[in-house]
Design a protein around this motif. Structure first.
Motif, PDB file in Angstrom:
ATOM      1  N   UNK A   1       0.848  -1.188   0.000  1.00  0.00           N
ATOM      2  CA  UNK A   1       0.000   0.000   0.000  1.00  0.00           C
ATOM      3  C   UNK A   1       0.887   1.242   0.000  1.00  0.00           C
ATOM      4  N   UNK A   2       0.678   2.109  -0.991  1.00  0.00           N
ATOM      5  CA  UNK A   2       1.566   3.242  -1.198  1.00  0.00           C
ATOM      6  C   UNK A   2       0.869   4.569  -0.946  1.00  0.00           C
ATOM      7  N   UNK A   3       1.607   5.486  -0.359  1.00  0.00           N
ATOM      8  CA  UNK A   3       1.199   6.886  -0.295  1.00  0.00           C
ATOM      9  C   UNK A   3       1.847   7.564  -1.484  1.00  0.00           C
ATOM     10  N   UNK A   4       1.023   8.043  -2.413  1.00  0.00           N
ATOM     11  CA  UNK A   4       1.527   8.645  -3.648  1.00  0.00           C
ATOM     12  C   UNK A   4       0.849   9.986  -3.873  1.00  0.00           C
TER      13      UNK A   4
ATOM     14  N   UNK B   1      -1.173   3.639   7.791  1.00  0.00           N
ATOM     15  CA  UNK B   1      -1.966   3.347   6.595  1.00  0.00           C
ATOM     16  C   UNK B   1      -1.104   3.110   5.353  1.00  0.00           C
ATOM     17  N   UNK B   2       0.195   3.303   5.430  1.00  0.00           N
ATOM     18  CA  UNK B   2       1.045   3.077   4.251  1.00  0.00           C
ATOM     19  C   UNK B   2       2.170   2.086   4.551  1.00  0.00           C
ATOM     20  N   UNK B   3       2.517   1.310   3.513  1.00  0.00           N
ATOM     21  CA  UNK B   3       3.690   0.436   3.555  1.00  0.00           C
ATOM     22  C   UNK B   3       4.900   1.135   2.948  1.00  0.00           C
ATOM     23  N   UNK B   4       4.604   1.999   1.973  1.00  0.00           N
ATOM     24  CA  UNK B   4       5.660   2.665   1.210  1.00  0.00           C
ATOM     25  C   UNK B   4       5.180   4.058   0.818  1.00  0.00           C
ATOM     26  N   UNK B   5       6.065   5.026   0.846  1.00  0.00           N
ATOM     27  CA  UNK B   5       5.795   6.346   0.272  1.00  0.00           C
ATOM     28  C   UNK B   5       6.535   6.405  -1.055  1.00  0.00           C
ATOM     29  N   UNK B   6       5.809   6.687  -2.112  1.00  0.00           N
ATOM     30  CA  UNK B   6       6.405   6.760  -3.463  1.00  0.00           C
ATOM     31  C   UNK B   6       5.933   8.061  -4.106  1.00  0.00           C
ATOM     32  N   UNK B   7       6.823   9.028  -4.224  1.00  0.00           N
ATOM     33  CA  UNK B   7       6.480  10.334  -4.791  1.00  0.00           C
ATOM     34  C   UNK B   7       7.275  10.530  -6.079  1.00  0.00           C
ATOM     35  N   UNK B   8       6.577  10.417  -7.201  1.00  0.00           N
ATOM     36  CA  UNK B   8       7.222  10.442  -8.512  1.00  0.00           C
ATOM     37  C   UNK B   8       7.223  11.827  -9.143  1.00  0.00           C
TER      38      UNK B   8
ATOM     39  N   UNK C   1      10.384   5.641   0.180  1.00  0.00           N
ATOM     40  CA  UNK C   1      10.842   5.135   1.463  1.00  0.00           C
ATOM     41  C   UNK C   1       9.867   4.064   1.923  1.00  0.00           C
ATOM     42  N   UNK C   2      10.330   3.163   2.796  1.00  0.00           N
ATOM     43  CA  UNK C   2       9.515   2.042   3.249  1.00  0.00           C
ATOM     44  C   UNK C   2       9.288   2.115   4.753  1.00  0.00           C
ATOM     45  N   UNK C   3       8.120   1.683   5.166  1.00  0.00           N
ATOM     46  CA  UNK C   3       7.771   1.675   6.579  1.00  0.00           C
ATOM     47  C   UNK C   3       8.748   0.768   7.334  1.00  0.00           C
ATOM     48  N   UNK C   4       9.227   1.240   8.478  1.00  0.00           N
ATOM     49  CA  UNK C   4      10.261   0.514   9.216  1.00  0.00           C
ATOM     50  C   UNK C   4       9.723  -0.702   9.968  1.00  0.00           C
ATOM     51  N   UNK C   5       8.415  -0.737  10.196  1.00  0.00           N
ATOM     52  CA  UNK C   5       7.857  -1.821  11.011  1.00  0.00           C
ATOM     53  C   UNK C   5       6.678  -2.493  10.336  1.00  0.00           C
ATOM     54  N   UNK C   6       6.761  -2.644   9.014  1.00  0.00           N
ATOM     55  CA  UNK C   6       5.638  -3.179   8.257  1.00  0.00           C
ATOM     56  C   UNK C   6       6.077  -4.435   7.520  1.00  0.00           C
ATOM     57  N   UNK C   7       5.355  -5.538   7.696  1.00  0.00           N
ATOM     58  CA  UNK C   7       5.745  -6.822   7.112  1.00  0.00           C
ATOM     59  C   UNK C   7       5.707  -6.785   5.590  1.00  0.00           C
ATOM     60  N   UNK C   8       4.674  -6.159   5.017  1.00  0.00           N
ATOM     61  CA  UNK C   8       4.582  -6.082   3.561  1.00  0.00           C
ATOM     62  C   UNK C   8       5.759  -5.315   2.973  1.00  0.00           C
ATOM     63  N   UNK C   9       6.100  -4.193   3.612  1.00  0.00           N
ATOM     64  CA  UNK C   9       7.212  -3.386   3.122  1.00  0.00           C
ATOM     65  C   UNK C   9       8.524  -4.152   3.225  1.00  0.00           C
TER      66      UNK C   9
END
Length: 395
Positions: free
Chosen positions: A102-105, A144-151, A359-367
């Motif tokens: 799940x990404x924050x974009x 709410x996010x596994x990864x932040x991806x800002x393109x 960047x990836x969440x530091x404590x998230x299994x999916x990330x």
């Protein structure tokens, strides 16, 4: 919506916005309530991008709202006025390798109709005061996010240092994932002056091709809205583009992207925010270039040409006519947007860069799982490349 004189004056009165309150906009009703303030902020930001305008963002959301969750960060001053916007959504990349992450974009930063220049919407000079507060949304939304991806953030954006620092603090493996060069033309005062800057062979070949297509097919330079109905030309552009590329190869003609662009073109060509120049021959509309105007800059988005006239280099001439039209209308720069093609390198030696940050969440299994699997894929690819190179060297 253009900013009112009163709203411009209000921004000029303060050196900085003072104490701020951050809110997260999550409903369509709250999103729509931002419309009167949205473009007034875009008008005052350092980054110039049509993809940050209200029309683009709201149209994209109309099409993609079923795929993502709104979470627009809005910074407000003590009077309740919006002084900065970080347009975010949350969701999954269903088509790519991140389908379970799940990404924050960026809003309009996903799906098939992605914006090409994205950023936080903050008035010039207020980045130090506003942007770090907007970045606090990373922490507010951290569950709410596994990864932040800002393109596609412009490398020259004043917001970039604050965004990068906040992403480093918010997660792991923060950094630049991709870099995209965009060819850029600093437009002179006349087409003749521009052409004189290019190599002699380039000028001679194109001039010869133009004389031939005029002689053989009666070619003439036209503009949608002046010489023909805009949407007639726009639909023809789609036909020409599809002659060169399949829907698998080009996002532009995929259904959702086409819906967005058709809605934008129908409105913006009449307001001058979009320009559609074309070349007409005795075969009809034979080449066209579509792009956007934003505060003195032109962004060339798409082109198409008739393969039956390929020997005349009509695609190149369509771009030349687009450049000439922009010069005639006193625009300052012509941005060819990401993607390196031969015709772009022939038109300009100057580039500017867009960055994709993650960047990836530091404590998230999916990330964590995604990062480990990607590291394995990269190591395998690296070893395969070394093995292939060794085999070639022994031949």
């Amino acid at each position: 919506m253009m900013p009112t004189t009163a709203s411009k004056a209000a921004f000029r009165q303060a050196a900085n916005p003072g104490p701020l309150r951050l809110e997260i906009v999550e409903s369509d009703e709250e999103f729509d309530a931002l419309q009167p303030e949205w473009d007034a902020l875009v008008d005052r930001m350092a980054t110039r991008s049509p993809f940050l305008r209200w029309d683009w963002m709201r149209t994209w959301w109309d099409i993609h709202s079923g795929e993502f969750d709104l979470c627009i960060a809005v910074a407000r001053d003590v009077g309740g006025r919006a002084v900065g916007i970080a347009p975010f959504v949350l969701g999954y990349d269903r088509e790519g390798s991140r389908s379970h992450v799940k990404q924050l974009i960026f809003l309009a930063g996903g799906g098939v109709a992605q914006g090409e220049r994205m950023d936080f919407i903050v008035p010039t000079g207020w980045e130090m005061a506003v942007t770090p507060d907007l970045c606090a949304a990373f922490e507010i939304l951290e569950n709410r996010w596994d990864c932040i991806r800002l393109n596609h953030i412009p490398e020259e954006s004043p917001n970039l240092p604050f965004i990068r620092r906040a992403m480093e603090q918010a997660g792991l493996s923060a950094g630049v994932l991709n870099q995209s060069d965009c060819r850029l033309i600093q437009l002179p005062s006349s087409w003749e002056e521009y052409a004189a800057q290019r190599p002699g062979d380039w000028r001679r070949n194109l001039e010869r091709n133009w004389r031939q297509v005029v002689r053989d097919h009666g070619a003439r330079k036209c503009v949608a809205g002046r010489d023909a109905a805009p949407m007639e030309v726009f639909d023809r552009l789609g036909d020409l583009h599809e002659r060169r590329y399949s829907r698998r190869e080009s996002l532009f003609i995929q259904p959702d992207a086409w819906r967005l662009h058709r809605k934008i073109a129908e409105k913006w060509i009449w307001t001058g925010q979009a320009v559609l120049t074309y070349i007409e021959t005795n075969l009809g509309i034979s080449a066209a270039v579509y792009g956007f105007v934003e505060r003195g800059e032109f962004f060339m988005f798409q082109l198409g040409w008739d393969p039956a006239l390929a020997r005349y280099s009509l695609g190149r001439w369509a771009v030349n006519w687009s450049i000439e039209h922009c010069i005639d209308h006193h625009l300052e720069t012509y941005d060819l947007l990401p993607g390196e093609f031969r015709y772009k390198s022939e038109l300009s030696d100057e580039t500017r860069r867009l960055l994709d940050l993650e960047t990836f969440h530091s404590a998230n299994a999916n990330a964590s799982l995604f990062r480990r699997m990607r590291d394995v894929r990269r190591r395998c690819h690296h070893q395969l490349s070394k093995l292939t190179a060794g085999i070639r060297s022994r031949k």
